[in-house]
Write a protein that holds these residues in place. Sequence first.
Motif, PDB file in Angstrom:
ATOM      1  N   PRO A   1     -10.014   9.740  -2.039  1.00 49.71           N
ATOM      2  CA  PRO A   1     -10.462   9.307  -1.034  1.00 49.71           C
ATOM      3  C   PRO A   1      -9.246   8.644   0.008  1.00 49.71           C
ATOM      4  N   GLN A   2      -9.623   8.569   1.103  1.00 50.62           N
ATOM      5  CA  GLN A   2      -8.721   7.860   1.956  1.00 50.62           C
ATOM      6  C   GLN A   2      -8.779   6.376   1.719  1.00 50.62           C
ATOM      7  N   VAL A   3      -7.512   5.760   1.867  1.00 56.09           N
ATOM      8  CA  VAL A   3      -7.398   4.224   1.768  1.00 56.09           C
ATOM      9  C   VAL A   3      -6.877   3.761   3.204  1.00 56.09           C
ATOM     10  N   GLY A   4      -7.566   2.740   3.901  1.00 53.39           N
ATOM     11  CA  GLY A   4      -7.211   2.368   5.251  1.00 53.39           C
ATOM     12  C   GLY A   4      -7.578   0.840   5.319  1.00 53.39           C
ATOM     13  N   ILE A   5      -7.181   0.515   6.586  1.00 53.39           N
ATOM     14  CA  ILE A   5      -7.376  -0.997   6.947  1.00 53.39           C
ATOM     15  C   ILE A   5      -8.514  -1.202   7.727  1.00 53.39           C
ATOM     16  N   VAL A   6      -9.266  -2.278   7.488  1.00 54.49           N
ATOM     17  CA  VAL A   6     -10.594  -2.402   7.801  1.00 54.49           C
ATOM     18  C   VAL A   6     -10.654  -3.791   8.379  1.00 54.49           C
TER      19      VAL A   6
END
Length: 301
Positions: free
Chosen positions: A266-271
């Motif tokens: 999956p994608q890793v992101g900032i939340v």
Amino acid sequence: MFLRQLTYLIALDQFRHFSRAAESCGVSQPALSAGIRQLENELGVAIIHRNRRFHGLTDEGRRVLVWAKQTLAALDGLRQEAAFARDVCGGSLSIGVMSPALQTVPLLLEIFRDAIPGLHLEVLSGTAADIAHRLREQHLHLGVMYLDQIPADGPFDTLPLYTEQYVLAGSASARMPAGPSCGWADAADLPLCLFSRTMRSRQIVDAGFLEAGVRPSIILETDSISVLHSELRAGRLCSILPVAALPETVGDAGLRTIPIMPCVAPQVGIVKLRQPVMSPVLSRIWDVCGRLQAGDVFAAV
């Protein structure tokens, strides 16, 4: 209505105990109780269930709590805006990072400090569920986590950082496959140390083995990334990790890595929590995050 009364309410919800909440606010318990009662009188609603002890917030109290947190966050933003207006760079930012993405921290901190010199940063490690909960409670400003674990209709804004890539890692003395990449069947024959089964990164690895129809030889399972790194450096076991979970200096640590394929990750992101008003610090950092391109940094090479 005084802002201190709102602070009392937030502390009471956090500590679930009158005495501890009062201590955190630097007041006596009677003063805190009186402040909460005054807030109830001014609003004309019962905010807490009370007997001799605190028994939680009423439905109206929970709605007031949300408003109180937003009000104090907006006030903090106003103070930071005033500081920026005086050309005083700084502010505070709390970030929650899941273990498989811990190596993103040095990159993010360097970029954030470049954007805001003097920025005070707090970094906490936790599971995706824990980070999401802390964001909801406004105990964290940002989270670094898997984006597919964020509900599409949830109260969060997201920005992608990179798509996770997995590698087989081992010491220079470890028995590892030759060649530019490794298949799941080859990895299954090696003694492995992996993240615990409850962790999403491990579930991705398990899916790879299942798809290949092989059963791996797992010697150690842990939720501690430092334990995995220790085993890798000791040369006893190999591991399958996302690139962002490798020790910071792979070559210097005497470790080898081989991309493992095929792997659907999956994608890793900032939340962040979606809010009507962002502080100047968070607004500036969120703008910086929107321009980040970390895919090449955490690619399997």
